[in-house]
Design a protein around this motif. Sequence first.
Motif, mmCIF file in Angstrom:
data_model
loop_
_atom_site.group_PDB
_atom_site.id
_atom_site.type_symbol
_atom_site.label_atom_id
_atom_site.label_comp_id
_atom_site.label_asym_id
_atom_site.label_seq_id
_atom_site.Cartn_x
_atom_site.Cartn_y
_atom_site.Cartn_z
ATOM 1 N N ARG A 146 42.870 31.056 42.810
ATOM 2 C CA ARG A 146 42.045 31.268 44.003
ATOM 3 C C ARG A 146 42.078 32.737 44.432
ATOM 4 O O ARG A 146 41.054 33.307 44.822
ATOM 5 C CB ARG A 146 42.527 30.365 45.144
ATOM 6 N N ASN A 147 43.253 33.350 44.356
ATOM 7 C CA ASN A 147 43.382 34.753 44.740
ATOM 8 C C ASN A 147 42.618 35.657 43.773
ATOM 9 O O ASN A 147 42.079 36.698 44.174
ATOM 10 C CB ASN A 147 44.854 35.164 44.771
ATOM 11 N N THR A 148 42.565 35.256 42.498
ATOM 12 C CA THR A 148 41.815 36.026 41.507
ATOM 13 C C THR A 148 40.323 35.944 41.776
ATOM 14 O O THR A 148 39.589 36.928 41.631
ATOM 15 C CB THR A 148 42.111 35.503 40.092
ATOM 16 N N PRO A 175 38.069 38.023 45.492
ATOM 17 C CA PRO A 175 37.288 39.273 45.628
ATOM 18 C C PRO A 175 35.849 39.150 45.136
ATOM 19 O O PRO A 175 35.000 39.971 45.503
ATOM 20 C CB PRO A 175 38.074 40.267 44.750
ATOM 21 N N PHE A 176 35.567 38.134 44.337
ATOM 22 C CA PHE A 176 34.219 37.971 43.786
ATOM 23 C C PHE A 176 33.325 37.113 44.676
ATOM 24 O O PHE A 176 32.126 36.985 44.413
ATOM 25 C CB PHE A 176 34.301 37.349 42.391
ATOM 26 N N SER A 233 34.081 36.917 37.496
ATOM 27 C CA SER A 233 35.174 36.163 38.112
ATOM 28 C C SER A 233 35.937 35.340 37.080
ATOM 29 O O SER A 233 37.171 35.291 37.097
ATOM 30 C CB SER A 233 34.637 35.257 39.231
ATOM 31 N N VAL A 234 35.207 34.704 36.162
ATOM 32 C CA VAL A 234 35.876 33.903 35.135
ATOM 33 C C VAL A 234 36.555 34.802 34.102
ATOM 34 O O VAL A 234 37.615 34.461 33.578
ATOM 35 C CB VAL A 234 34.890 32.921 34.475
ATOM 36 N N LEU A 235 35.972 35.961 33.828
ATOM 37 C CA LEU A 235 36.639 36.914 32.932
ATOM 38 C C LEU A 235 37.960 37.381 33.535
ATOM 39 O O LEU A 235 38.933 37.618 32.809
ATOM 40 C CB LEU A 235 35.731 38.117 32.658
ATOM 41 N N ALA A 236 38.009 37.481 34.860
ATOM 42 C CA ALA A 236 39.263 37.848 35.522
ATOM 43 C C ALA A 236 40.305 36.744 35.343
ATOM 44 O O ALA A 236 41.496 37.017 35.119
ATOM 45 C CB ALA A 236 39.012 38.105 37.006
ATOM 46 N N VAL A 237 39.863 35.486 35.426
ATOM 47 C CA VAL A 237 40.780 34.364 35.170
ATOM 48 C C VAL A 237 41.213 34.368 33.708
ATOM 49 O O VAL A 237 42.381 34.105 33.392
ATOM 50 C CB VAL A 237 40.112 33.016 35.532
#
Length: 258
Positions: free
Chosen positions: A88-90, A93-94, A123-127
């Motif tokens: 959720r924290n990741t 920001p998106f 956002s998913v790339l960040a995950v």
Amino acid sequence: MTLDCAWLRDTLAYDCCPVKTVKTVKTVNGEPALEIGTPFSFADGTAIVFYLIEQGAHLLISDNGDTLFHLNSVGLDPFNKRRESAIRNTLLPFGVSLESSGEIRSLAPTERAQHAVAICISSVLAVAEQERGWLGVPEVVNNFSDEVEHDLRLWKPRQQPVRYPKIKGISKHEYTFDFMLAGELVDVISPSHQATGGLMRKLGDVLSAPGERPKIRVVIDDRDDFERAETEKQIIGSMASAMLFSSLKKVAGQATIH
């Protein structure tokens, strides 16, 4: 606006499949949607895809729960409180939300579709980057893949390796391999328990799919830890052809001599 593949290709330049025509694929809420194929993937090669659902003058952009399903499939429980909080924290920001259903989604005006889809992909790339950290997948794997490609070309000079071929497993999830060479799918991994665990789940899904059984080869990096790489080779060898990187270099060198 007509939400169809022609509109999607013109607006976003991504591959597209109308989900309502694919009986085995449904959104978590049973809504008709367009499936967006992206060139990105998770650490084990699982393709990152999104779904667009028309809602009046807005578009709902959803991963259909695929991201959390993927994390769970590689042994990373996404509903563990600490990990769920980290996810959720990741995403925060998106500006995208993580629903109780496990779905990552965002709602945007249709005219902002291109920007909104780009944000959701980011956002998913960040995950996915976070997943690499949890699995202990090092950045050098990318460079290792380039070295493997070089030696594959030397080994079979009459065949050209094709980057990132895709194939679906029995679960209908699409996986990306590093190469296709002479009709054989090729993946490269670092020698770790986590990487092997994710790969074995991927192999099990792909090899269980109906139709002709694909040929799969896995190249394992043994440059820093030969014993660990040899152990992982024995495990992977139960499901696919497995070879150490040093063995590939040896056959590639022999090919250049003859």
